[in-house]
Structures are given as C-alpha cells and as structure tokens.
Design a protein around this motif. Sequence first.
Motif, PDB file in Angstrom:
ATOM      1  N   MET A 163       0.823  -1.211   0.000  1.00  0.00           N
ATOM      2  CA  MET A 163       0.000   0.000   0.000  1.00  0.00           C
ATOM      3  C   MET A 163       0.857   1.261   0.000  1.00  0.00           C
ATOM      4  SD  MET A 163      -2.789  -1.619   0.013  1.00  0.00           S
ATOM      5  CE  MET A 163      -4.039  -0.366   0.246  1.00  0.00           C
ATOM      6  N   SER A 164       1.969   1.235   0.710  1.00  0.00           N
ATOM      7  CA  SER A 164       2.856   2.392   0.757  1.00  0.00           C
ATOM      8  C   SER A 164       4.236   1.948   1.215  1.00  0.00           C
ATOM      9  CB  SER A 164       2.315   3.461   1.705  1.00  0.00           C
ATOM     10  OG  SER A 164       2.278   2.982   3.028  1.00  0.00           O
ATOM     11  N   TRP A 165       5.212   2.785   0.982  1.00  0.00           N
ATOM     12  CA  TRP A 165       6.562   2.502   1.436  1.00  0.00           C
ATOM     13  C   TRP A 165       7.240   3.813   1.777  1.00  0.00           C
ATOM     14  CZ3 TRP A 165      10.608   4.737  -1.129  1.00  0.00           C
ATOM     15  CH2 TRP A 165      10.356   5.201  -2.416  1.00  0.00           C
ATOM     16  N   ASP A 166       8.267   3.698   2.576  1.00  0.00           N
ATOM     17  CA  ASP A 166       9.067   4.850   2.952  1.00  0.00           C
ATOM     18  C   ASP A 166      10.442   4.329   3.324  1.00  0.00           C
ATOM     19  OD1 ASP A 166       9.786   7.447   3.481  1.00  0.00           O
ATOM     20  OD2 ASP A 166       8.575   7.636   5.292  1.00  0.00           O
ATOM     21  N   TRP A 167      11.405   5.206   3.447  1.00  0.00           N
ATOM     22  CA  TRP A 167      12.729   4.770   3.857  1.00  0.00           C
ATOM     23  C   TRP A 167      13.363   5.832   4.731  1.00  0.00           C
ATOM     24  CZ3 TRP A 167      17.117   7.506   2.476  1.00  0.00           C
ATOM     25  CH2 TRP A 167      16.939   8.467   1.493  1.00  0.00           C
ATOM     26  N   ASP A 168      14.304   5.338   5.504  1.00  0.00           N
ATOM     27  CA  ASP A 168      15.075   6.165   6.408  1.00  0.00           C
ATOM     28  C   ASP A 168      16.533   5.746   6.210  1.00  0.00           C
ATOM     29  OD1 ASP A 168      16.337   7.282   8.716  1.00  0.00           O
ATOM     30  OD2 ASP A 168      14.423   7.310   9.745  1.00  0.00           O
ATOM     31  N   ASN A 169      17.441   6.397   6.869  1.00  0.00           N
ATOM     32  CA  ASN A 169      18.845   6.002   6.747  1.00  0.00           C
ATOM     33  C   ASN A 169      19.088   4.588   7.243  1.00  0.00           C
ATOM     34  OD1 ASN A 169      19.605   8.426   5.641  1.00  0.00           O
ATOM     35  ND2 ASN A 169      20.088   9.352   7.615  1.00  0.00           N
ATOM     36  N   ASP A 170      18.251   4.102   8.168  1.00  0.00           N
ATOM     37  CA  ASP A 170      18.483   2.796   8.785  1.00  0.00           C
ATOM     38  C   ASP A 170      17.572   1.679   8.278  1.00  0.00           C
ATOM     39  OD1 ASP A 170      20.480   3.880  10.403  1.00  0.00           O
ATOM     40  OD2 ASP A 170      19.026   4.463  11.932  1.00  0.00           O
ATOM     41  N   TYR A 171      16.416   1.999   7.693  1.00  0.00           N
ATOM     42  CA  TYR A 171      15.483   0.939   7.316  1.00  0.00           C
ATOM     43  C   TYR A 171      14.536   1.390   6.209  1.00  0.00           C
ATOM     44  CZ  TYR A 171      12.389   3.677  10.316  1.00  0.00           C
ATOM     45  OH  TYR A 171      11.667   4.701  10.866  1.00  0.00           O
ATOM     46  N   TYR A 172      13.927   0.384   5.571  1.00  0.00           N
ATOM     47  CA  TYR A 172      12.791   0.586   4.676  1.00  0.00           C
ATOM     48  C   TYR A 172      11.536   0.236   5.462  1.00  0.00           C
ATOM     49  CZ  TYR A 172      15.924   0.596   0.632  1.00  0.00           C
ATOM     50  OH  TYR A 172      16.907   0.898  -0.265  1.00  0.00           O
ATOM     51  N   THR A 173      10.449   0.918   5.183  1.00  0.00           N
ATOM     52  CA  THR A 173       9.168   0.581   5.783  1.00  0.00           C
ATOM     53  C   THR A 173       8.167   0.306   4.676  1.00  0.00           C
ATOM     54  OG1 THR A 173       9.584   2.028   7.671  1.00  0.00           O
ATOM     55  CG2 THR A 173       7.301   1.383   7.277  1.00  0.00           C
ATOM     56  N   PHE A 174       7.447  -0.815   4.785  1.00  0.00           N
ATOM     57  CA  PHE A 174       6.398  -1.166   3.839  1.00  0.00           C
ATOM     58  C   PHE A 174       5.104  -1.393   4.606  1.00  0.00           C
ATOM     59  CE2 PHE A 174      10.332  -2.638   1.946  1.00  0.00           C
ATOM     60  CZ  PHE A 174      10.227  -2.196   0.641  1.00  0.00           C
ATOM     61  N   ASP A 175       3.999  -0.851   4.118  1.00  0.00           N
ATOM     62  CA  ASP A 175       2.670  -1.183   4.619  1.00  0.00           C
ATOM     63  C   ASP A 175       1.993  -2.005   3.531  1.00  0.00           C
ATOM     64  OD1 ASP A 175       2.705   0.263   7.090  1.00  0.00           O
ATOM     65  OD2 ASP A 175       2.536   2.091   5.926  1.00  0.00           O
ATOM     66  N   PHE A 176       1.456  -3.161   3.896  1.00  0.00           N
ATOM     67  CA  PHE A 176       0.858  -4.004   2.871  1.00  0.00           C
ATOM     68  C   PHE A 176      -0.292  -4.827   3.431  1.00  0.00           C
ATOM     69  CE2 PHE A 176       4.315  -6.362   4.778  1.00  0.00           C
ATOM     70  CZ  PHE A 176       3.843  -7.645   4.900  1.00  0.00           C
ATOM     71  N   VAL A 177      -1.077  -5.370   2.524  1.00  0.00           N
ATOM     72  CA  VAL A 177      -2.192  -6.247   2.875  1.00  0.00           C
ATOM     73  C   VAL A 177      -2.025  -7.552   2.109  1.00  0.00           C
ATOM     74  CG1 VAL A 177      -3.800  -4.390   3.402  1.00  0.00           C
ATOM     75  CG2 VAL A 177      -3.672  -5.259   1.073  1.00  0.00           C
TER      76      VAL A 177
END
Length: 105
Positions: A21-35
Amino acid sequence: MLKIDNIEKILAINSQPVEVMSWDWDNDYYTFDFVHDNIYSAQFRVHMSRYPESGHKHSYKMELWDGINGTPLTYNFGLHDVKDPFTLLNYFKEVLYDWDNVTNK
C-alpha cells in the motif's frame, strides 16, 4: 548496505497475493505497509534494516507488525530475498504464512 533500486515498482504489482500500500525509507530501514488477499483483519507493516547484521554481510533483519499487536515478529532475510519486487512480495507472502500459523488466523 541494502539498496532496492526499483522500489517504486512495488506499488504497481497487483498479481501477487500481497499488495504493498505504501513505502518509505530512512537512513536505517525501509518501511512497507501491505495487505494480503486472504487476511482482511489487519494491515501489516514491515521494517527492513538497510544495514547487514553484524558479522553477516548478506544477512539483514526484518520486523513485522500486524496492526493489532504492538510486539513485532522478527525475521532474517538475505539479499536474494529482495532482488526484485516479485521475490520481495513472495517473501512477504511467506512471512504472512508464518504469521498465520503463529496467530492461528
């Protein structure tokens, strides 16, 4: 450091049982929201570390939240698990299968 070159293509993939559904990133990690097609009760969030585990240059840590429980499940993954969007989504699907078994969903 883990780098996902085609991260923007993940949202466009609809043929897998997992839909990001969405993703984002930071210097330390990737973030994914999914179903997941078979689990409608929760939206999942994953943090994928961008830095290898100490002593293992091809092994990374991933934490999964199910939107209900505040304590994440922790998984290790290798570079081969995220080499393209299809293998990444397939890996999420396998992780959710484990989540189903652990939580009896």
